[in-house]
Design a protein around this motif. Structure first.
Motif, PDB file in Angstrom:
ATOM      1  N   MET A  64       0.825  -1.199   0.000  1.00 30.64           N
ATOM      2  CA  MET A  64       0.000   0.000   0.000  1.00 30.64           C
ATOM      3  C   MET A  64       0.863   1.255   0.000  1.00 30.64           C
ATOM      4  O   MET A  64       0.638   2.179  -0.784  1.00 30.64           O
ATOM      5  N   GLU A  65       1.869   1.297   0.870  1.00 33.05           N
ATOM      6  CA  GLU A  65       2.729   2.475   0.935  1.00 33.05           C
ATOM      7  C   GLU A  65       3.536   2.634  -0.345  1.00 33.05           C
ATOM      8  O   GLU A  65       3.719   3.755  -0.842  1.00 33.05           O
ATOM      9  N   ALA A  66       4.002   1.516  -0.906  1.00 35.90           N
ATOM     10  CA  ALA A  66       4.760   1.576  -2.155  1.00 35.90           C
ATOM     11  C   ALA A  66       3.895   2.115  -3.285  1.00 35.90           C
ATOM     12  O   ALA A  66       4.337   2.930  -4.104  1.00 35.90           O
ATOM     13  N   ALA A  71       1.968   6.450  -6.913  1.00 41.75           N
ATOM     14  CA  ALA A  71       0.896   7.331  -7.385  1.00 41.75           C
ATOM     15  C   ALA A  71       1.250   8.798  -7.161  1.00 41.75           C
ATOM     16  O   ALA A  71       0.970   9.657  -8.007  1.00 41.75           O
ATOM     17  N   ALA A  72       1.884   9.105  -6.030  1.00 43.53           N
ATOM     18  CA  ALA A  72       2.280  10.490  -5.744  1.00 43.53           C
ATOM     19  C   ALA A  72       3.321  10.966  -6.733  1.00 43.53           C
ATOM     20  O   ALA A  72       3.262  12.112  -7.222  1.00 43.53           O
ATOM     21  N   LEU A 120       3.653  -0.393 -15.224  1.00 46.10           N
ATOM     22  CA  LEU A 120       4.164  -0.156 -13.874  1.00 46.10           C
ATOM     23  C   LEU A 120       3.034   0.138 -12.901  1.00 46.10           C
ATOM     24  O   LEU A 120       3.077  -0.269 -11.736  1.00 46.10           O
ATOM     25  N   MET A 121       1.997   0.839 -13.365  1.00 48.65           N
ATOM     26  CA  MET A 121       0.860   1.174 -12.513  1.00 48.65           C
ATOM     27  C   MET A 121      -0.208   0.080 -12.542  1.00 48.65           C
ATOM     28  O   MET A 121      -0.867  -0.184 -11.532  1.00 48.65           O
TER      29      MET A 121
END
Length: 215
Positions: A64-66, A71-72, A120-121
């Motif tokens: 989740m953090e990755a 996304a940021a 990648l996304m």
């Protein structure tokens, strides 16, 4: 002799954290969420398993953090392309406010198409979406930390358009944004038809113009 400089632990930690992010995203793309393990992430990142457990309580938390970091970074890269234009009271970033609602929405939906088509996304997004269906806690976190902030940008932009008289006075921005986002998500999830800029433009035209003939 020059004084000995102690290693910068913050820089070392940042490098390790970045390596863990990259490893987690790569593995979930290659093997899927279920087959990705803390041990595998640690081995790919070149760190000890205890390092990961010191910073995160679970595999889901790592991913989740990755993904939020990914996304940021994607948003920061896209923001200069989306910026510019006069403000009408809309969002400062994310969705431009040039006064042309259709053009602004098409720009953002085209960027969304590009993100969903980016390997990648796509892989971590699919993994988190699928796992969030069966893991209610992960799903809620995914919505709270990623989806809701993005959807809030649409609400802000649509509210500005409503105040400027470019939407019906009784229009509900939350329902309106679903008319824009849901078709993209549906086509992306099914993978039966291509996700293109032309499709994104058509969604905006249908959502803003409706389907019934005009007098």
């Amino acid at each position: 002799m020059a004084p000995h400089k102690a290693p910068d632990s913050s820089r070392r930690s940042d490098r390790s954290r970045r390596a863990i992010y990259d490893a987690a995203l790569a593995l979930v793309g290659e093997s899927g969420y279920r087959r990705t393990t803390i041990e595998g992430i640690a081995a790919r990142a070149g760190v000890g398993k205890q390092t990961i457990y010191r910073w995160w309580p679970s595999k889901a938390a790592v991913l989740m953090e990755a993904f939020l970091d990914l996304a940021a970074r994607a948003a920061e890269e896209a923001n200069p392309r989306a910026g510019g234009g006069a403000k009408e009271g809309g969002a400062e970033y994310g969705i431009p406010d040039t006064g042309d609602l259709a053009a602004d929405l098409k720009l953002v939906l085209r960027a969304t198409v590009d993100e969903l088509n980016d390997p990648l996304m796509e892989a971590p997004t699919r993994a988190l979406t699928a796992e969030g269906i069966v893991d209610a806690k992960l799903g809620a976190e995914f919505v709270e930390k990623l989806l809701d902030p993005q959807l809030a940008l649409y609400v802000t932009r649509l509210e500005a358009a409503k105040e400027a008289g470019r939407l019906r006075p009784d229009a509900d921005p939350r329902i309106a944004l679903e008319l824009l986002i849901a078709p993209l998500t549906h086509r992306w999830l099914l993978r039966t038809l291509p996700l293109t800029h032309a499709y994104a433009d058509t969604i905006v035209d249908y959502a803003l113009g409706g389907l019934t003939p005009r007098p």
